[in-house]
Design an enzyme around this catalytic site. Structure first.
Site, mmCIF file in Angstrom:
data_model
loop_
_atom_site.group_PDB
_atom_site.id
_atom_site.type_symbol
_atom_site.label_atom_id
_atom_site.label_comp_id
_atom_site.label_asym_id
_atom_site.label_seq_id
_atom_site.Cartn_x
_atom_site.Cartn_y
_atom_site.Cartn_z
ATOM 1 N N ASP A 1 13.944 11.351 18.996
ATOM 2 C CA ASP A 1 15.032 10.802 19.798
ATOM 3 C C ASP A 1 16.211 10.577 18.856
ATOM 4 O OD1 ASP A 1 15.815 10.012 22.413
ATOM 5 O OD2 ASP A 1 13.857 9.069 22.657
ATOM 6 N N LYS B 1 16.376 13.522 23.345
ATOM 7 C CA LYS B 1 15.186 13.998 22.641
ATOM 8 C C LYS B 1 15.370 15.450 22.227
ATOM 9 C CE LYS B 1 11.799 11.065 25.002
ATOM 10 N NZ LYS B 1 12.778 10.366 25.870
ATOM 11 N N ASP C 1 11.185 5.695 15.893
ATOM 12 C CA ASP C 1 12.611 5.388 15.988
ATOM 13 C C ASP C 1 13.027 4.381 14.926
ATOM 14 O OD1 ASP C 1 13.155 6.964 18.371
ATOM 15 O OD2 ASP C 1 11.948 5.470 19.443
ATOM 16 N N ARG D 1 12.419 -0.910 21.971
ATOM 17 C CA ARG D 1 13.221 -1.848 22.767
ATOM 18 C C ARG D 1 12.857 -3.303 22.414
ATOM 19 N NH1 ARG D 1 12.321 1.725 27.702
ATOM 20 N NH2 ARG D 1 14.152 3.074 27.721
ATOM 21 N N CYS E 1 4.127 -4.253 21.349
ATOM 22 C CA CYS E 1 3.829 -3.391 20.209
ATOM 23 C C CYS E 1 4.805 -3.713 19.090
ATOM 24 C CB CYS E 1 3.958 -1.930 20.614
ATOM 25 S SG CYS E 1 2.954 -1.469 22.054
ATOM 26 N N CYS F 1 6.162 -7.232 29.153
ATOM 27 C CA CYS F 1 4.958 -6.408 29.018
ATOM 28 C C CYS F 1 3.753 -7.338 28.884
ATOM 29 C CB CYS F 1 5.033 -5.526 27.775
ATOM 30 S SG CYS F 1 6.442 -4.396 27.728
ATOM 31 N N CYS G 1 7.938 -1.282 18.761
ATOM 32 C CA CYS G 1 8.661 -0.972 20.003
ATOM 33 C C CYS G 1 10.142 -0.701 19.746
ATOM 34 C CB CYS G 1 8.504 -2.123 20.987
ATOM 35 S SG CYS G 1 9.395 -1.878 22.544
ATOM 36 N N ARG H 1 17.919 12.921 35.974
ATOM 37 C CA ARG H 1 16.924 11.853 35.980
ATOM 38 C C ARG H 1 17.502 10.568 35.394
ATOM 39 N NH1 ARG H 1 16.108 15.850 32.497
ATOM 40 N NH2 ARG H 1 15.411 15.522 30.363
ATOM 41 N N ARG I 1 20.942 9.137 31.035
ATOM 42 C CA ARG I 1 21.268 9.957 29.876
ATOM 43 C C ARG I 1 21.267 11.444 30.224
ATOM 44 N NH1 ARG I 1 17.974 7.785 26.928
ATOM 45 N NH2 ARG I 1 19.282 6.518 25.579
ATOM 46 N N TYR I 2 20.336 11.868 31.054
ATOM 47 C CA TYR I 2 20.221 13.269 31.449
ATOM 48 C C TYR I 2 20.670 13.409 32.907
ATOM 49 C CZ TYR I 2 17.138 13.071 27.374
ATOM 50 O OH TYR I 2 16.624 12.853 26.117
#
Length: 341
Positions: A302, A309, A265, A106, A101, A97, A104, A88, A84-85
């Protein structure tokens, strides 16, 4: 004590009632369940319970909620990479995981077996990084990279270190908070790198910082790994000055620098966690009056659609009316954002 990964085990442990099982089975069909022994041990704490225990509210999918709330797919040139950037990339070798959570962003992908990179897919992802000189930083995420075996993680880190233009490696993880026993001497040896390696810990409440957790985090710190944290602003969990102040002071006291406080989000089935942008601003503004600079994270939003962000202060986000905000994105474009509460 074992992991809990289904509603039957939740019921056997007295964490849900038999009356709720049918509804929660429907939740489990869509969103993965996993609670670690560390989480189970502290599940009586409301701030922990609400983060991990599935609820029927997750079946209430709102019209505005998205499968991909921050636009990862739009910036996925090859499987396992989000770019996206310019300088990075995210490298996502797996989407599993130790815990899941309930908020989450995702959650549509985590726990899915077909999202784990096969060897040729991982090589393609690494080749993408090798071929792009502009990539200065690689962020290992997913899923939780520390869920990988030590050998697998070491192999990935070795290959990233061998790429000359990659100068910084970042690992985003929940493991030290939910499975501190995994912070072993073997893992510390794998994490001992010549290149700069930073670790970002996801922590939302000071109640997560048990003695076991603090011991594991201190082992990471004493091994020389720079530690930062990211948190999500969550309704009834940490959406007050008092709770966030306690969280950030507790983190700094164990040598973890608060980095990001994320506005929640628009992930599916998460409306019961949502806090207004105005309340987030009010809380973070009050925190500036009482907290040292090293204990204050950047409050960020975001922007949906993969627009990146944005700091949630007045410089980049301005109110248009009671619920709508005008946002200046990282591309210097302007979009509207609406609080859905």
């Amino acid at each position: 004590m074992n992991y809990i990964r289904n509603t039957k085990a939740l019921q056997e442990q007295g964490l849900i009632s038999a009356d709720d099982t049918d509804l929660l089975n429907r939740v489990a069909e869509k969103f993965q369940i996993s609670l670690s022994p560390e989480v189970i041990k502290n599940i009586a704490e409301p701030e922990i319970r609400q983060q991990y225990l599935p609820t029927k509210e997750e079946l209430e999918i709102q019209e505005e909620e998205l499968n991909d709330p921050i636009g990862d797919e739009k910036f996925t040139p090859v499987k396992g990479i989000t770019h996206r950037y310019p300088d990075r990339v995210l490298l996502k070798p797996l989407h599993t995981c130790n815990v899941y959570c309930r908020f989450c962003f995702r959650r549509e992908k985590v726990g899915q077996a077909d999202e784990i990179l096969k060897q040729d897919e991982l090589e393609n992802a690494l080749n993408y990084i090798r071929e792009r000189q502009e990539v200065w930083e690689v962020i290992l995420t997913g899923g939780d990279p520390l869920s990988l075996s030590a050998d697998k993680l070491a192999s990935i880190l070795d290959q990233l270190e061998a790429i000359d233009h990659v100068k910084v490696i970042r690992i985003h993880t929940r493991i030290p908070l939910v499975a501190p026993e995994k912070i072993s001497d073997e893992l510390l040896k794998v994490l001992d790198r010549e290149k700069a390696l930073y670790m970002i810990l996801h922590c939302n409440s000071h109640k997560e910082l048990s003695d076991n957790v603090c011991f594991g985090i201190k082992k990471l710190s004493r091994a020389g790994i720079p530690l930062l944290s990211q948190s999500v602003l969550l309704k009834n969990i940490n959406d007050s000055v008092e709770k966030l102040e306690k969280l950030f002071r507790s983190l700094v006291a164990i040598r973890v620098r608060p980095y990001y406080l994320h506005h929640p989000d628009l992930a599916q089935g998460t409306s019961h966690f949502r806090v207004s942008l105005e309340k987030g601003r009010q809380v973070t503004s009050e925190l500036r009056k009482s907290l040292s600079g090293i204990a204050q994270p950047l409050y960020v939003l975001d922007v949906p659609g993969g627009l990146g962000k944005v700091p949630a202060g007045k410089e980049f986000i301005q109110a248009k009316d009671d619920k709508t905000w005008k946002i200046q994105t990282i591309h210097d474009t302007f979009v509207d954002y609406q609080d859905y509460l």
